[in-house]
Design a protein around this motif. Structure first.
Motif, mmCIF file in Angstrom:
data_model
loop_
_atom_site.group_PDB
_atom_site.id
_atom_site.type_symbol
_atom_site.label_atom_id
_atom_site.label_comp_id
_atom_site.label_asym_id
_atom_site.label_seq_id
_atom_site.Cartn_x
_atom_site.Cartn_y
_atom_site.Cartn_z
ATOM 1 N N GLU A 304 11.173 0.127 5.716
ATOM 2 C CA GLU A 304 9.953 0.911 5.762
ATOM 3 C C GLU A 304 8.932 0.286 4.817
ATOM 4 O O GLU A 304 9.280 -0.479 3.914
ATOM 5 C CB GLU A 304 10.216 2.371 5.383
ATOM 6 C CG GLU A 304 10.732 2.578 3.973
ATOM 7 C CD GLU A 304 10.980 4.051 3.675
ATOM 8 O OE1 GLU A 304 11.374 4.766 4.608
ATOM 9 O OE2 GLU A 304 10.788 4.459 2.527
ATOM 10 N N TYR A 305 7.678 0.598 5.065
ATOM 11 C CA TYR A 305 6.625 0.033 4.233
ATOM 12 C C TYR A 305 5.455 0.997 4.191
ATOM 13 O O TYR A 305 5.449 2.015 4.898
ATOM 14 C CB TYR A 305 6.188 -1.346 4.729
ATOM 15 C CG TYR A 305 5.851 -1.430 6.188
ATOM 16 C CD1 TYR A 305 4.579 -1.117 6.654
ATOM 17 C CD2 TYR A 305 6.802 -1.850 7.117
ATOM 18 C CE1 TYR A 305 4.261 -1.205 7.996
ATOM 19 C CE2 TYR A 305 6.502 -1.945 8.460
ATOM 20 C CZ TYR A 305 5.229 -1.621 8.897
ATOM 21 O OH TYR A 305 4.928 -1.713 10.225
ATOM 22 N N VAL A 306 4.500 0.698 3.333
ATOM 23 C CA VAL A 306 3.367 1.583 3.098
ATOM 24 C C VAL A 306 2.110 0.952 3.663
ATOM 25 O O VAL A 306 1.803 -0.205 3.383
ATOM 26 C CB VAL A 306 3.186 1.832 1.587
ATOM 27 C CG1 VAL A 306 1.932 2.646 1.315
ATOM 28 C CG2 VAL A 306 4.410 2.552 1.028
ATOM 29 N N ASP A 354 6.105 -1.245 -0.776
ATOM 30 C CA ASP A 354 6.337 0.074 -1.363
ATOM 31 C C ASP A 354 5.114 0.464 -2.184
ATOM 32 O O ASP A 354 4.154 -0.308 -2.328
ATOM 33 C CB ASP A 354 7.606 0.088 -2.231
ATOM 34 C CG ASP A 354 7.637 -1.032 -3.262
ATOM 35 O OD1 ASP A 354 6.565 -1.331 -3.848
ATOM 36 O OD2 ASP A 354 8.713 -1.607 -3.484
ATOM 37 N N ALA A 355 5.157 1.684 -2.727
ATOM 38 C CA ALA A 355 4.017 2.191 -3.496
ATOM 39 C C ALA A 355 3.787 1.373 -4.761
ATOM 40 O O ALA A 355 2.644 1.219 -5.213
ATOM 41 C CB ALA A 355 4.253 3.661 -3.841
ATOM 42 N N ARG A 440 -2.288 6.701 1.447
ATOM 43 C CA ARG A 440 -1.034 6.081 1.848
ATOM 44 C C ARG A 440 -0.429 6.756 3.070
ATOM 45 O O ARG A 440 -0.542 7.953 3.268
ATOM 46 C CB ARG A 440 -0.018 6.144 0.699
ATOM 47 C CG ARG A 440 -0.423 5.355 -0.528
ATOM 48 C CD ARG A 440 0.547 5.611 -1.652
ATOM 49 N NE ARG A 440 0.179 4.850 -2.835
ATOM 50 C CZ ARG A 440 0.678 5.081 -4.035
ATOM 51 N NH1 ARG A 440 1.566 6.034 -4.208
ATOM 52 N NH2 ARG A 440 0.308 4.344 -5.061
ATOM 53 N N GLU A 441 0.271 5.954 3.841
ATOM 54 C CA GLU A 441 1.029 6.480 4.977
ATOM 55 C C GLU A 441 2.302 5.651 5.090
ATOM 56 O O GLU A 441 2.246 4.432 5.165
ATOM 57 C CB GLU A 441 0.221 6.357 6.271
ATOM 58 C CG GLU A 441 0.988 6.828 7.499
ATOM 59 C CD GLU A 441 0.232 6.565 8.782
ATOM 60 O OE1 GLU A 441 0.766 6.865 9.849
ATOM 61 O OE2 GLU A 441 -0.888 6.025 8.702
ATOM 62 N N THR A 442 3.450 6.296 5.103
ATOM 63 C CA THR A 442 4.719 5.589 5.199
ATOM 64 C C THR A 442 5.064 5.339 6.651
ATOM 65 O O THR A 442 4.998 6.248 7.477
ATOM 66 C CB THR A 442 5.846 6.398 4.531
ATOM 67 O OG1 THR A 442 5.517 6.610 3.170
ATOM 68 C CG2 THR A 442 7.168 5.660 4.626
#
Length: 450
Positions: A304-306, A354-355, A440-442
């Protein structure tokens, strides 16, 4: 499995390369027939033949289960001192060996290794390159390529160049024939400058190359789609690069289920998991429209990524301080980012692993502003800058005439007007601005490499 090496006694350059090969290693003579000499040396089997290379159809059967076969050969032409390598086959009529409209199985990974070895070790006055697919044999029986010394009698007798070719061949020990990332190439010149660049500057290998004149020999690709399909199959490729418009060829490639990609796409995806590249293109936009992959994309494929709405204002202000550093910040911290102006301006959406990477990116941009503003602060929502600077309106109100005294005040110097001292802070105003960091949106990445 071994690498089979074909030396033709009819070819003086081939003989010279063969002599250097035998001199560079301890070989075991493996036959009693002087007319068909066979030598073995860890990972290699060398055989000498009386016939020209072009006449040696099915030559793989003369070796003991070779992984691929290398034809040590001369190159003839007006190209000057040249070390080159290419695959065999005919897109049209077979004028120099092999069958009409038939292509031999290529060994793109081994070919890339040879071109790399040439580039590293070629004598100073020799060029290095690759050629299009342009002659037989076509029924070799295993993956194969020609590795050549050219382009005239003086070069064919050049021992140092022959040794370079020999060493490049010997460097193939343990090298796989095929590469996971392989394209075929269509269009362009005989000496294939674009495919050569791809091999030299990306992690993609290049299989069969159909130069412009090869495509002329092929004719309408819609009528000979089997040859186009064979180029992909015998190269182990699912993608192609195409020079020029070539609308009929592109139509056939698409109909066969393959993609046409650009050299830029190959360069950008170098080192990037192809599944991740596909997902990021779907999420952010295509490489063709300005998407660029950052260093983080070459460090692995996160599940997963941001995705962030890029802080365009913050980036533009940082860019005004140090353009190269602002671009480098995106490349260093992002998985991928969208660009404008031929990749010189970051704008739009940006993806991070990531964040924390997002925070590091904002911090890198904010640090560039330290030299421009009196104070730079970051919080969860924005980067806030404040600055005191010369205010022409306040200077006018204090009776300062426009001109040199304006310049001195703006430079931090005190001036005198009608006997009164005017200090820079007397005519300064504070500027404050907040640059949003971006929402942000994951996004969860789909599994599997394409």
């Amino acid at each position: 499995m071994t690498v089979g090496i074909v030396v033709s006694r009819a070819d003086s350059a081939s003989r010279a390369i063969g002599e250097r090969l035998l001199a560079l290693r301890d070989w075991e003579r493996a036959d009693d027939d002087a007319s068909a000499a066979r030598y073995r040396c860890g990972g290699f089997e060398l055989r000498e033949f009386e016939d020209w290379h072009l006449e040696l159809e099915g030559v793989a059967s003369a070796f003991d289960d070779p992984a691929f076969v290398v034809f040590a050969s001369r190159h003839a032409g007006s190209s000057g001192p040249l070390l080159t390598a290419h695959f065999t086959g005919n897109f049209g009529a077979a004028e120099h060996g092999g069958a009409d409209r038939d292509l031999a199985e290529a060994c793109p990974n081994a070919h890339r290794a040879v071109v790399s070895a040439f580039a590293e070790h070629a004598p100073e006055d020799y060029d290095v390159g690759m050629e299009c697919t342009h002659h037989g044999p076509t029924a070799v029986g295993t993956p194969s390529m020609f590795v050549e010394l050219g382009s005239s009698e003086s070069e064919w007798a050049d021992e140092s160049a022959a040794e370079t070719v020999a060493r490049a061949i010997l460097d193939l020990r343990g090298v796989d024939a095929h590469a996971e990332r392989t394209v075929v190439a269509f269009g362009g010149g005989h000496y294939a400058p674009r495919p050569t660049r791809i091999v030299e500057t990306t992690d993609w290998a290049v299989g069969h190359v159909g130069a412009d004149w090869c495509l002329d020999d092929l004719g309408d690709p819609r009528e000979h789609r089997d040859v186009v399909a064979q180029a992909f199959a015998e190269s182990g490729a699912t993608r192609a690069v195409v020079d020029g418009e070539q609308p009929r060829l592109r139509e056939v490639v698409a109909d066969l289920g393959h993609d046409v990609v650009s050299e830029t796409w190959l360069r950008e995806t170098t080192g990037v998991d192809l599944g991740l590249a596909t997902d990021l293109e779907a999420e952010l936009g295509r490489v063709a429209d300005g998407l660029r992959f950052g260093d983080a994309a070459r460090e692995g494929a996160p599940r997963e990524y941001v995705v962030v709405d890029h802080p365009d204002g913050l980036w533009a202000d940082a860019h005004s301080v140090d353009a190269d550093a602002a671009l480098a910040a995106a490349s260093e911290h992002a998985l991928a980012y969208t660009t404008e102006e031929n990749g010189n301006r970051v704008a739009g959406d940006i993806a991070f692993p990531d964040a924390n990477a997002h925070d590091a990116y904002v911090a890198a941009l904010a640090s560039l502003l330290d030299e421009k503003y009196d104070a730079v602060e970051r919080d969860a929502d924005a980067v806030r800058v404040t600055d005191e600077s010369f205010d022409p309106g306040k200077a006018n109100a204090r009776g300062v005439p426009e001109g040199p005294k304006f310049g001195r005040l703006a430079s931090g110097h005190t001036v005198e007007v009608d006997g009164e001292e005017i200090r820079p802070e007397d005519v300064a105003s504070e500027r404050a601005e907040a640059y949003p960091r971006g929402a942000r949106e994951t996004v969860v990445r789909r599994e599997g490499e394409r």
